[in-house]
Write an enzyme that holds these catalytic residues in place. Structure first.
Site, mmCIF file in Angstrom:
data_model
loop_
_atom_site.group_PDB
_atom_site.id
_atom_site.type_symbol
_atom_site.label_atom_id
_atom_site.label_comp_id
_atom_site.label_asym_id
_atom_site.label_seq_id
_atom_site.Cartn_x
_atom_site.Cartn_y
_atom_site.Cartn_z
ATOM 1 N N ARG A 64 106.963 -24.772 49.722
ATOM 2 C CA ARG A 64 106.391 -24.623 48.380
ATOM 3 C C ARG A 64 106.061 -23.154 48.077
ATOM 4 N NH1 ARG A 64 100.842 -26.003 46.120
ATOM 5 N NH2 ARG A 64 101.215 -26.211 43.877
ATOM 6 N N HIS A 68 107.393 -21.031 44.920
ATOM 7 C CA HIS A 68 106.497 -20.324 43.989
ATOM 8 C C HIS A 68 106.810 -18.835 43.958
ATOM 9 C CE1 HIS A 68 103.029 -23.365 43.230
ATOM 10 N NE2 HIS A 68 104.204 -23.961 43.282
ATOM 11 N N ASP A 69 107.133 -18.272 45.104
ATOM 12 C CA ASP A 69 107.469 -16.848 45.126
ATOM 13 C C ASP A 69 108.703 -16.589 44.253
ATOM 14 O OD1 ASP A 69 107.355 -14.157 45.830
ATOM 15 O OD2 ASP A 69 108.742 -14.435 47.507
ATOM 16 N N GLY A 74 110.973 -13.349 40.834
ATOM 17 C CA GLY A 74 111.975 -13.402 41.885
ATOM 18 C C GLY A 74 111.366 -13.472 43.277
ATOM 19 N N ASP A 76 110.182 -11.952 45.873
ATOM 20 C CA ASP A 76 109.781 -10.575 46.176
ATOM 21 C C ASP A 76 108.444 -10.524 46.900
ATOM 22 O OD1 ASP A 76 108.041 -11.338 44.207
ATOM 23 O OD2 ASP A 76 108.110 -9.428 43.124
ATOM 24 N N SER A 78 105.701 -11.519 45.965
ATOM 25 C CA SER A 78 104.543 -11.271 45.093
ATOM 26 C C SER A 78 103.479 -12.347 45.305
ATOM 27 C CB SER A 78 104.971 -11.215 43.623
ATOM 28 O OG SER A 78 105.689 -12.377 43.260
ATOM 29 N N ASN A 96 98.366 -22.236 42.478
ATOM 30 C CA ASN A 96 98.416 -21.711 43.841
ATOM 31 C C ASN A 96 97.213 -22.098 44.672
ATOM 32 O OD1 ASN A 96 100.856 -20.511 43.737
ATOM 33 N ND2 ASN A 96 100.080 -18.461 43.301
ATOM 34 N N HIS A 195 110.033 -32.549 47.627
ATOM 35 C CA HIS A 195 108.843 -33.405 47.633
ATOM 36 C C HIS A 195 108.964 -34.561 48.624
ATOM 37 C CE1 HIS A 195 107.281 -31.914 43.451
ATOM 38 N NE2 HIS A 195 107.228 -30.991 44.395
ATOM 39 N N THR A 196 109.956 -34.503 49.469
ATOM 40 C CA THR A 196 110.061 -35.470 50.569
ATOM 41 C C THR A 196 109.087 -35.122 51.695
ATOM 42 O OG1 THR A 196 111.577 -36.520 52.148
ATOM 43 C CG2 THR A 196 111.932 -34.194 51.737
ATOM 44 N N SER A 250 106.717 -41.136 55.186
ATOM 45 C CA SER A 250 107.591 -40.170 55.859
ATOM 46 C C SER A 250 107.370 -38.752 55.322
ATOM 47 C CB SER A 250 109.064 -40.607 55.778
ATOM 48 O OG SER A 250 109.790 -39.972 54.781
HETATM 49 C C1 HEM Z 1 110.522 -29.476 39.688
HETATM 50 C C2 HEM Z 1 109.361 -28.934 39.438
HETATM 51 C C3 HEM Z 1 108.221 -29.011 40.406
HETATM 52 C C4 HEM Z 1 106.945 -29.362 40.104
HETATM 53 C C5 HEM Z 1 106.410 -29.731 38.725
HETATM 54 C C6 HEM Z 1 106.191 -29.337 41.324
HETATM 55 C C7 HEM Z 1 104.846 -29.623 41.415
HETATM 56 C C8 HEM Z 1 104.156 -29.772 42.590
HETATM 57 C C9 HEM Z 1 102.778 -30.135 42.699
HETATM 58 C C10 HEM Z 1 101.825 -30.381 41.544
HETATM 59 C C11 HEM Z 1 102.483 -30.238 44.018
HETATM 60 C C12 HEM Z 1 101.154 -30.639 44.636
HETATM 61 C C13 HEM Z 1 100.304 -29.454 44.956
HETATM 62 C C14 HEM Z 1 98.959 -29.890 45.448
HETATM 63 O O1 HEM Z 1 98.384 -30.821 44.898
HETATM 64 O O2 HEM Z 1 98.452 -29.274 46.402
HETATM 65 C C15 HEM Z 1 103.674 -29.919 44.741
HETATM 66 C C16 HEM Z 1 103.767 -29.901 46.103
HETATM 67 C C17 HEM Z 1 104.894 -29.497 46.782
HETATM 68 N N1 HEM Z 1 106.048 -28.997 46.242
HETATM 69 FE FE1 HEM Z 1 106.561 -29.054 44.304
HETATM 70 N N2 HEM Z 1 107.018 -28.972 42.340
HETATM 71 C C18 HEM Z 1 108.270 -28.754 41.832
HETATM 72 C C19 HEM Z 1 109.372 -28.324 42.529
HETATM 73 C C20 HEM Z 1 109.386 -28.032 43.859
HETATM 74 C C21 HEM Z 1 110.457 -27.377 44.546
HETATM 75 C C22 HEM Z 1 111.723 -26.833 43.889
HETATM 76 C C23 HEM Z 1 110.109 -27.317 45.853
HETATM 77 C C24 HEM Z 1 110.871 -26.712 47.004
HETATM 78 C C25 HEM Z 1 112.160 -26.841 47.159
HETATM 79 C C26 HEM Z 1 108.822 -27.941 45.973
HETATM 80 C C27 HEM Z 1 108.148 -28.136 47.153
HETATM 81 C C28 HEM Z 1 106.895 -28.699 47.257
HETATM 82 C C29 HEM Z 1 106.279 -29.039 48.530
HETATM 83 C C30 HEM Z 1 106.908 -28.905 49.898
HETATM 84 C C31 HEM Z 1 104.999 -29.522 48.224
HETATM 85 C C32 HEM Z 1 103.940 -29.997 49.218
HETATM 86 C C33 HEM Z 1 102.973 -28.885 49.508
HETATM 87 C C34 HEM Z 1 101.886 -29.284 50.491
HETATM 88 O O3 HEM Z 1 102.040 -30.251 51.238
HETATM 89 O O4 HEM Z 1 100.867 -28.580 50.510
HETATM 90 N N3 HEM Z 1 108.397 -28.339 44.752
HETATM 91 N N4 HEM Z 1 104.682 -29.623 43.855
HETATM 92 C C1 LIG Z 2 95.238 -19.569 49.226
HETATM 93 C C2 LIG Z 2 94.543 -18.844 48.154
HETATM 94 O O1 LIG Z 2 94.601 -17.652 48.035
HETATM 95 N N1 LIG Z 2 93.865 -19.598 47.323
HETATM 96 C C3 LIG Z 2 93.104 -19.054 46.237
HETATM 97 C C4 LIG Z 2 93.461 -19.776 44.951
HETATM 98 O O2 LIG Z 2 92.620 -19.368 43.910
HETATM 99 C C5 LIG Z 2 91.221 -19.534 44.155
HETATM 100 C C6 LIG Z 2 90.480 -19.078 42.920
HETATM 101 O O3 LIG Z 2 91.015 -19.599 41.764
HETATM 102 C C7 LIG Z 2 90.786 -18.749 45.360
HETATM 103 O O4 LIG Z 2 89.400 -18.987 45.632
HETATM 104 C C8 LIG Z 2 91.623 -19.179 46.556
HETATM 105 O O5 LIG Z 2 91.301 -18.378 47.655
#
Ligand code: HEM
Ligand SMILES: CC(=O)N[C@H]1CO[C@H](CO)[C@@H](O)[C@@H]1O
Ligand SMILES: *[C@@H]1O[C@H](CO)[C@@H](O)[C@H](O)[C@H]1NC(C)=O
Ligand SMILES: *[C@@H]1O[C@H](CO)[C@@H](O)[C@H](O)[C@H]1NC(C)=O
Ligand SMILES: *[C@@H]1O[C@H](CO)[C@@H](O)[C@H](O)[C@H]1NC(C)=O
Ligand SMILES: *[C@@H]1O[C@H](CO)[C@@H](O)[C@H](O)[C@H]1NC(C)=O
Ligand SMILES: *[C@@H]1O[C@H](CO)[C@@H](O)[C@H](O)[C@H]1NC(C)=O
Ligand SMILES: *[C@@H]1O[C@H](CO)[C@@H](O)[C@H](O)[C@H]1NC(C)=O
Ligand SMILES: *[C@@H]1O[C@H](CO)[C@@H](O)[C@H](O)[C@H]1NC(C)=O
Length: 327
Positions: A64, A68-69, A74, A76, A78, A96, A195-196, A250
């Site tokens: 993730r 986001h990066d 791009g 980079d 950031s 984030n 999201h798997t 899973s």
């Molecule tokens: C299509 C648009 C996408 C949306 C709207 C989206 C949104 C989100 C949101 C809301 C979460 C939950 C964050 C949280 O509650 O902590 C999440 C988690 C995640 N996303 Fe996405 N995502 C998208 C695309 C992607 C893509 C392209 C990838 C990577 C190829 C990705 C990988 C992940 C992963 C691995 C997590 C789990 C993170 C964790 O376990 O902390 N997502 N995503």
């Molecule tokens: C991991 C990280 O840097 N999380 C930050 C996300 O933003 C909040 C404030 O909005 C910070 O307190 C967290 O440290």
């Protein structure tokens, strides 16, 4: 005759090398650190695997973080920069809040700075860590990461908000968000397969359980059995601390199960469910039910995502520390 044949051969070899480099996209290449830091990729992989071996939630964090990066300015690095007195960085934007694993990146960077100072960019490290962490389960890399990215010097929370797709997006806005990064609907569906693995916080989907249209109702496109289960986890609309697995049962295993869930209307976010609301997109979801096809397509789309607006050559810098720009 002989000379011209030799000339032709040399030209062909030269041309294929040239095409090979261009073929990687964005001026990156597979052998970028071969001379300048031959152990770079080995060091990244071994430290990543060491951490992932004892903490299986990390691959989701890094995958993730890389996404986001790449979607903000791009790939980079950031996303790794800390906020300063006069700048609120991407890290501090709402999307984030749950990013994690920064300490692992820092350890890898400091190891690399000892081995080859000023050579390996944080942007490359993050791209490699995402690949290696997800691949740990298989013991072999799932996709290629050509290197040569430079690090950016700007990171703004406002840009994260504007560029990271929201879990409340519909198909139209998702498609637009990916098109803005030169990614297709095919990439959108395939990469959503990320999201798997991993987890999501209740507040990103609890409207679907409790107040979908403002009438205290549930989202009719959400599997009602699954909705009942989710309600036992997320007790109210305002719960922003509880997490649930995105791919129940899973969520630590990288596979194509996300798509089977999606077909049973068990996509967690509206943005997941949205992939079924367009015929073309829904057809791609069906294709991803074949595991081999999913892995092959995921490889290709990740390689594409990893080249989004990369800084190469004389653009950008090689940060000394991933959390701050060089002074
Ligand atoms: C299509 C648009 C996408 C949306 C709207 C989206 C949104 C989100 C949101 C809301 C979460 C939950 C964050 C949280 O509650 O902590 C999440 C988690 C995640 N996303 Fe996405 N995502 C998208 C695309 C992607 C893509 C392209 C990838 C990577 C190829 C990705 C990988 C992940 C992963 C691995 C997590 C789990 C993170 C964790 O376990 O902390 N997502 N995503
Ligand atoms: C991991 C990280 O840097 N999380 C930050 C996300 O933003 C909040 C404030 O909005 C910070 O307190 C967290 O440290
Ligand atoms: C931002 O703050 C830093 C100190 O944290 C300072 O060195 C820098 O000059 C400031 N930059 C701007 C544009 O104000
Ligand atoms: C695993 O890593 C996550 C993310 O950095 C962290 O929050 C969690 O505490 C770690 N778990 C263990 C058991 O170390
Ligand atoms: C999708 O969302 C956008 C922005 O919220 C909205 O303008 C548009 O009408 C929505 N499209 C559909 C088909 O619901
Ligand atoms: C796509 O980019 C345009 C132009 O930068 C911007 O106005 C729009 O909000 C972006 N759309 C999405 C969904 O990110
Ligand atoms: C549900 O949404 C409506 C309309 O936005 C709002 O008035 C109501 O207070 C919400 N209900 C709850 C329990 O939050
Ligand atoms: C969770 O919600 C509370 C109350 O609305 C708020 O103060 C807090 O900042 C939120 N936390 C996160 C991580 O969004
Ligand atoms: C809802 O999910 C259950 C499994 O949890 C599945 O058996 C059922 O077919 C799903 N229903 C729909 C309409 O997709």
């Amino acid at each position: 005759m002989k000379n011209s044949l030799v000339f032709l051969l040399i030209s062909l070899i030269g041309l294929s090398g040239f095409v090979g480099v261009l073929g990687q996209g964005g001026g990156l290449n597979k052998y970028f650190y071969e001379k300048s830091c031959p152990l770079a990729e080995h060091i990244v992989q071994s430290i990543t695997w060491k951490y992932v071996a004892s903490n299986s939630t990390l691959p989701a964090k890094f995958l993730r973080m890389h996404f986001h990066d790449c979607f903000v300015r791009g790939c980079d690095a950031s996303v790794l920069l800390d906020s300063t007195a006069n700048n609120s960085a991407e890290k501090d934007a709402v999307p984030n809040k749950s990013l994690a694993g920064f300490d692992v990146i820092d350890e890898i960077k400091s190891h690399l700075e000892k081995t080859c100072p000023g050579v390996v960019s944080c942007a490359d490290i993050l791209a490699l860590v995402a690949r290696d962490s997800v691949s740990f389960q298989f013991g072999t890399p799932l996709w290629e990461v050509p290197t040569g990215r430079k690090d950016g010097i700007i990171s703004r929370a406002s840009e994260a908000l504007a560029n990271i797709p929201s879990p409340f997006f519909n198909f139209t806005t998702l498609k637009q968000s990916f098109a803005n990064k030169s990614l297709t609907v095919h990439d959108l569906v395939v990469l959503s397969g990320g999201h798997t693995i991993g987890v999501g916080h209740c507040n990103f989907f609890s409207n679907r359980l409790y107040n979908f249209t403002g009438k205290g109702d549930a989202d009719p496109s959400l599997n009602s059995t699954y909705a009942s289960f989710l309600k036992t986890k997320c007790k109210s609309l305002s719960d922003n601390t509880t997490i649930v697995e995105m791919d129940p049962g899973s969520s630590l295993s990288f596979d194509n199960n996300y798509f089977s869930n999606l077909k049973q209307n068990k996509g967690l976010f509206q943005s997941d469910a949205a992939l079924l609301t367009d015929q073309g997109s829904s057809n791609i979801v069906d294709e991803m039910l074949n595991s081999k096809i999913f892995f092959d397509e995921f490889k290709q789309s990740m390689e594409k995502m990893g080249t989004i607006e990369v800084l190469t050559g004389t653009s950008g810098e090689i940060r000394k520390k991933c959390t701050v720009i060089n002074s």
